[in-house]
Scaffold this motif. Structure first.
Motif, PDB file in Angstrom:
ATOM      1  N   SER A  65      -8.351   2.825 -13.189  1.00  0.00           N
ATOM      2  CA  SER A  65      -8.292   3.480 -11.893  1.00  0.00           C
ATOM      3  C   SER A  65      -8.019   2.935 -10.659  1.00  0.00           C
ATOM      4  CB  SER A  65     -10.024   4.013 -11.999  1.00  0.00           C
ATOM      5  OG  SER A  65     -10.711   2.691 -11.593  1.00  0.00           O
ATOM      6  N   ARG A  66      -7.302   1.847 -10.787  1.00  0.00           N
ATOM      7  CA  ARG A  66      -6.866   0.949  -9.553  1.00  0.00           C
ATOM      8  C   ARG A  66      -5.656   0.701  -9.658  1.00  0.00           C
ATOM      9  NH1 ARG A  66      -9.926  -4.842  -7.587  1.00  0.00           N
ATOM     10  NH2 ARG A  66     -10.488  -3.739  -5.643  1.00  0.00           N
ATOM     11  N   LEU A  67      -5.117   0.741  -8.240  1.00  0.00           N
ATOM     12  CA  LEU A  67      -3.739   0.268  -8.121  1.00  0.00           C
ATOM     13  C   LEU A  67      -3.757  -0.671  -7.047  1.00  0.00           C
ATOM     14  CD1 LEU A  67      -2.342   3.991  -7.673  1.00  0.00           C
ATOM     15  CD2 LEU A  67      -1.441   2.260  -9.453  1.00  0.00           C
ATOM     16  N   ARG A  68      -2.728  -1.719  -7.047  1.00  0.00           N
ATOM     17  CA  ARG A  68      -2.429  -2.685  -6.122  1.00  0.00           C
ATOM     18  C   ARG A  68      -1.123  -2.524  -5.246  1.00  0.00           C
ATOM     19  NH1 ARG A  68      -1.544  -9.139  -6.878  1.00  0.00           N
ATOM     20  NH2 ARG A  68       0.538  -8.549  -7.313  1.00  0.00           N
ATOM     21  N   VAL A  69      -0.976  -2.730  -4.151  1.00  0.00           N
ATOM     22  CA  VAL A  69       0.065  -2.758  -3.197  1.00  0.00           C
ATOM     23  C   VAL A  69       0.106  -3.873  -2.676  1.00  0.00           C
ATOM     24  CG1 VAL A  69       1.157  -1.603  -1.188  1.00  0.00           C
ATOM     25  CG2 VAL A  69       0.260  -0.084  -3.293  1.00  0.00           C
ATOM     26  N   VAL A  70       1.220  -4.444  -2.549  1.00  0.00           N
ATOM     27  CA  VAL A  70       1.343  -5.765  -1.563  1.00  0.00           C
ATOM     28  C   VAL A  70       2.633  -5.646  -0.771  1.00  0.00           C
ATOM     29  CG1 VAL A  70       1.596  -8.270  -1.396  1.00  0.00           C
ATOM     30  CG2 VAL A  70       0.424  -7.086  -3.423  1.00  0.00           C
ATOM     31  N   PHE A  71       2.426  -5.844   0.571  1.00  0.00           N
ATOM     32  CA  PHE A  71       3.589  -5.653   1.719  1.00  0.00           C
ATOM     33  C   PHE A  71       4.146  -7.068   1.776  1.00  0.00           C
ATOM     34  CE2 PHE A  71       1.204  -2.004   2.203  1.00  0.00           C
ATOM     35  CZ  PHE A  71       2.185  -0.974   2.647  1.00  0.00           C
ATOM     36  N   HIS A  72       5.457  -6.874   2.134  1.00  0.00           N
ATOM     37  CA  HIS A  72       6.228  -7.996   2.515  1.00  0.00           C
ATOM     38  C   HIS A  72       7.415  -7.823   3.437  1.00  0.00           C
ATOM     39  CE1 HIS A  72       9.200  -6.285  -0.051  1.00  0.00           C
ATOM     40  NE2 HIS A  72       8.449  -6.054  -1.088  1.00  0.00           N
ATOM     41  N   HIS A  73       8.129  -8.802   3.934  1.00  0.00           N
ATOM     42  CA  HIS A  73       8.785  -8.646   5.075  1.00  0.00           C
ATOM     43  C   HIS A  73      10.003  -7.496   4.919  1.00  0.00           C
ATOM     44  CE1 HIS A  73      12.638 -11.226   4.056  1.00  0.00           C
ATOM     45  NE2 HIS A  73      11.767 -11.607   3.030  1.00  0.00           N
ATOM     46  N   GLN A  74      10.436  -7.203   3.503  1.00  0.00           N
ATOM     47  CA  GLN A  74      11.488  -6.359   3.388  1.00  0.00           C
ATOM     48  C   GLN A  74      10.871  -4.802   3.215  1.00  0.00           C
ATOM     49  OE1 GLN A  74      13.420  -8.714   0.245  1.00  0.00           O
ATOM     50  NE2 GLN A  74      14.746  -9.321   1.568  1.00  0.00           N
ATOM     51  N   ILE A  75       9.685  -4.755   3.630  1.00  0.00           N
ATOM     52  CA  ILE A  75       9.133  -3.158   3.682  1.00  0.00           C
ATOM     53  C   ILE A  75       9.371  -2.899   5.009  1.00  0.00           C
ATOM     54  CG2 ILE A  75       7.391  -1.691   3.124  1.00  0.00           C
ATOM     55  CD1 ILE A  75       8.677  -2.742   0.747  1.00  0.00           C
ATOM     56  N   SER A  76       9.956  -1.884   5.455  1.00  0.00           N
ATOM     57  CA  SER A  76      10.285  -1.367   6.765  1.00  0.00           C
ATOM     58  C   SER A  76       8.932  -0.321   7.000  1.00  0.00           C
ATOM     59  CB  SER A  76      11.441  -0.989   7.009  1.00  0.00           C
ATOM     60  OG  SER A  76      11.701   0.342   6.240  1.00  0.00           O
ATOM     61  N   ASP A  77       8.914   0.060   8.319  1.00  0.00           N
ATOM     62  CA  ASP A  77       8.172   0.989   8.792  1.00  0.00           C
ATOM     63  C   ASP A  77       8.405   2.462   8.216  1.00  0.00           C
ATOM     64  OD1 ASP A  77       6.896  -0.726  10.347  1.00  0.00           O
ATOM     65  OD2 ASP A  77       8.034  -0.122  12.148  1.00  0.00           O
ATOM     66  N   THR A  78       9.574   2.643   8.082  1.00  0.00           N
ATOM     67  CA  THR A  78      10.071   4.009   7.580  1.00  0.00           C
ATOM     68  C   THR A  78       9.924   3.825   6.033  1.00  0.00           C
ATOM     69  OG1 THR A  78      12.382   3.069   7.269  1.00  0.00           O
ATOM     70  CG2 THR A  78      12.008   4.513   9.094  1.00  0.00           C
ATOM     71  N   ASP A  79       9.861   2.793   5.495  1.00  0.00           N
ATOM     72  CA  ASP A  79       9.755   2.393   3.936  1.00  0.00           C
ATOM     73  C   ASP A  79       8.202   2.875   3.768  1.00  0.00           C
ATOM     74  OD1 ASP A  79      11.875   1.786   3.035  1.00  0.00           O
ATOM     75  OD2 ASP A  79      11.630  -0.565   3.106  1.00  0.00           O
ATOM     76  N   VAL A  80       7.199   2.716   4.607  1.00  0.00           N
ATOM     77  CA  VAL A  80       5.804   2.697   4.362  1.00  0.00           C
ATOM     78  C   VAL A  80       5.587   4.287   4.628  1.00  0.00           C
ATOM     79  CG1 VAL A  80       3.417   2.247   5.451  1.00  0.00           C
ATOM     80  CG2 VAL A  80       5.207   0.503   5.450  1.00  0.00           C
ATOM     81  N   LYS A  81       6.199   4.968   5.706  1.00  0.00           N
ATOM     82  CA  LYS A  81       6.137   6.356   5.842  1.00  0.00           C
ATOM     83  C   LYS A  81       6.574   7.178   4.778  1.00  0.00           C
ATOM     84  CE  LYS A  81       6.305   5.975  10.875  1.00  0.00           C
ATOM     85  NZ  LYS A  81       7.150   6.314  12.077  1.00  0.00           N
ATOM     86  N   LYS A  95       6.873 -12.223  10.724  1.00  0.00           N
ATOM     87  CA  LYS A  95       7.023 -10.886  10.317  1.00  0.00           C
ATOM     88  C   LYS A  95       5.515 -10.604   9.701  1.00  0.00           C
ATOM     89  CE  LYS A  95      11.699 -11.349   9.610  1.00  0.00           C
ATOM     90  NZ  LYS A  95      13.103 -11.328   8.963  1.00  0.00           N
ATOM     91  N   LEU A  96       4.714 -11.751   9.176  1.00  0.00           N
ATOM     92  CA  LEU A  96       3.481 -11.212   8.518  1.00  0.00           C
ATOM     93  C   LEU A  96       2.709 -10.147   9.277  1.00  0.00           C
ATOM     94  CD1 LEU A  96       2.884 -15.123   7.154  1.00  0.00           C
ATOM     95  CD2 LEU A  96       3.692 -13.214   5.859  1.00  0.00           C
ATOM     96  N   GLU A  97       2.711 -10.412  10.672  1.00  0.00           N
ATOM     97  CA  GLU A  97       1.727  -9.477  11.325  1.00  0.00           C
ATOM     98  C   GLU A  97       2.165  -7.836  10.902  1.00  0.00           C
ATOM     99  OE1 GLU A  97      -0.059  -8.589  15.757  1.00  0.00           O
ATOM    100  OE2 GLU A  97       1.585 -10.252  15.565  1.00  0.00           O
ATOM    101  N   SER A  98       3.446  -7.833  10.887  1.00  0.00           N
ATOM    102  CA  SER A  98       3.980  -6.276  10.673  1.00  0.00           C
ATOM    103  C   SER A  98       3.564  -6.044   9.101  1.00  0.00           C
ATOM    104  CB  SER A  98       5.410  -6.459  10.955  1.00  0.00           C
ATOM    105  OG  SER A  98       5.879  -6.568  11.903  1.00  0.00           O
ATOM    106  N   ASP A  99       3.566  -6.969   8.264  1.00  0.00           N
ATOM    107  CA  ASP A  99       3.188  -6.728   6.598  1.00  0.00           C
ATOM    108  C   ASP A  99       1.552  -6.044   6.970  1.00  0.00           C
ATOM    109  OD1 ASP A  99       5.590  -7.548   6.216  1.00  0.00           O
ATOM    110  OD2 ASP A  99       4.834  -9.567   5.285  1.00  0.00           O
TER     111      ASP A  99
END
Length: 356
Positions: A321-337, A256-260
């Motif tokens: 002035s900086r934010l960090r975002v980290v993706f993981h396997h419980q973030i779906s495509d619709t979550d990203v949108k 699932k990491l590739e999707s992240d």
């Protein structure tokens, strides 16, 4: 009222999946301090196999794993370790190698790609002739992927070169491999090849296991590490309950990491379309996105984070002035949108849509 939450603070915020919960409930357990927990044994055996090392040891956290590894290699107080000035061990682990182990950190500047210049590493190694006044260099530490530079990946070639320098000077090499599986997927290189030059590795984040980390190395290294784990209070009893979840993570979440990584790229590209926000996509390799807020936006990272939180978008301010975002396997495509739509609404004044 928030009806949806997209938690992008870190890949440490994942919740155990139902498969993990079932595995934990049914885990075969025993006393691991006595060396008899079968589920822990299976996890350690599997991790040693995957990484190509002789043995492995489950520990409560990645910070403890790194601490144990450094202290095993630097078992004489006053030893020195060479590590990146922007590395996790140096910045985020409470100075444990110094306060607990009496190990002196000697930093080398991290480049934007997470590496340290090879010649600077070698130049930082103390001359044994100066042992009367200098600490004794005993260890070099790398981090792969490198979190503070945006999840950048260290190549096999680079790591092997650092390993050659270590051997040339009689030193050990430790890798903080908290996200080594992310690096493996991004580079399309097996984990064991990425860390073959290392004498020890600490693996923790990325795969969604709820608790713990694993360190790997030679049989003699792990024997010493097991004893030190007990000294630090990390010896646990029926730890197989936790190891069962980690085994599920290994079996189900690596792919699932590739999707992240793709989701990180999608969000980054979308954010670069919003005036006032900027992401350096040329450095985006894995699951971490750093967002720069331009002065023209006339807001701060803390304020923007708070505004997004009202829509259920959770992320981490790193500076003003900086934010960090980290993706993981419980973030779906619709979550990203949905997250991108909320950025567009809060920053760009776009339509108040629900994410498509």
């Amino acid at each position: 009222m928030v009806t949806r939450t997209v938690d992008l603070r870190s890949d440490t915020v994942t919740k155990p999946t139902e498969t993990m919960r079932v595995a934990m409930a049914n885990a075969e357990v025993d006393d691991d301090v006595l060396g008899h927990d079968p589920s822990c044994f299976r996890l350690e055996k599997e991790m040693a196999k995957i990484t190509g090392k002789e043995a492995a040891l489950f520990v409560p956290s990645g910070t403890m794993g790194n601490l144990i590894s450094v202290l095993v290699h630097c078992d004489i107080r006053g030893s020195e370790v060479i590590l990146g000035d922007n590395s996790h061990i140096h910045i985020y682990e409470n100075g444990g190698i110094a306060t607990i182990g009496g190990v002196h950190p000697r930093t080398v500047r991290n480049n934007e790609d997470g590496t340290m210049d090879i010649d600077l590493i070698e130049a930082a190694i103390r001359d044994p002739k100066g042992e009367l006044v200098y600490p004794t260099t005993r260890l070099i530490c790398l981090e792969n992927s490198h979190g503070n530079t945006g999840g950048r990946c260290l190549s096999v070639e680079y790591t092997d070169r650092v390993g050659e320098v270590a051997k040339k000077h009689g030193l050990k090499l430790h890798i903080d491999g908290a996200r080594i599986f992310n690096a493996s997927v991004a580079l399309d290189v097996p984990v064991d090849k990425l860390i073959r030059a290392a004498d020890s590795v600490c693996l923790s984040k990325g795969l969604g296991a709820p608790v713990g980390s694993v360190i790997v190395g030679s049989n003699s290294f792990i024997t010493k590490a097991r004893r030190l784990r007990k000294t630090l209070g990390g010896g646990m009893r029926q730890v197989g309950i936790l190891c069962a979840a980690a085994l599920v993570a290994l079996q189900e979440n690596v792919e699932k990491l590739e999707s992240d990584h793709k989701n990180a790229r999608f969000l980054a590209d979308g954010l670069n379309e919003i005036k006032g926000l900027r992401v350096n996509t040329s450095s985006l390799e894995t699951n971490i996105v750093y967002i720069e807020i331009e002065e023209s936006l006339q807001t701060t990272a803390a304020k923007l984070s708070k505004d997004l939180e009202e829509y259920g978008i959770l992320l981490m301010p790193i500076s003003s002035s900086r934010l960090r975002v980290v993706f993981h396997h419980q973030i779906s495509d619709t979550d990203v949108k949905y997250a991108l739509s909320r950025f567009q609404h809060v920053v760009g004044g776009g339509p108040n849509e629900n994410g498509n």
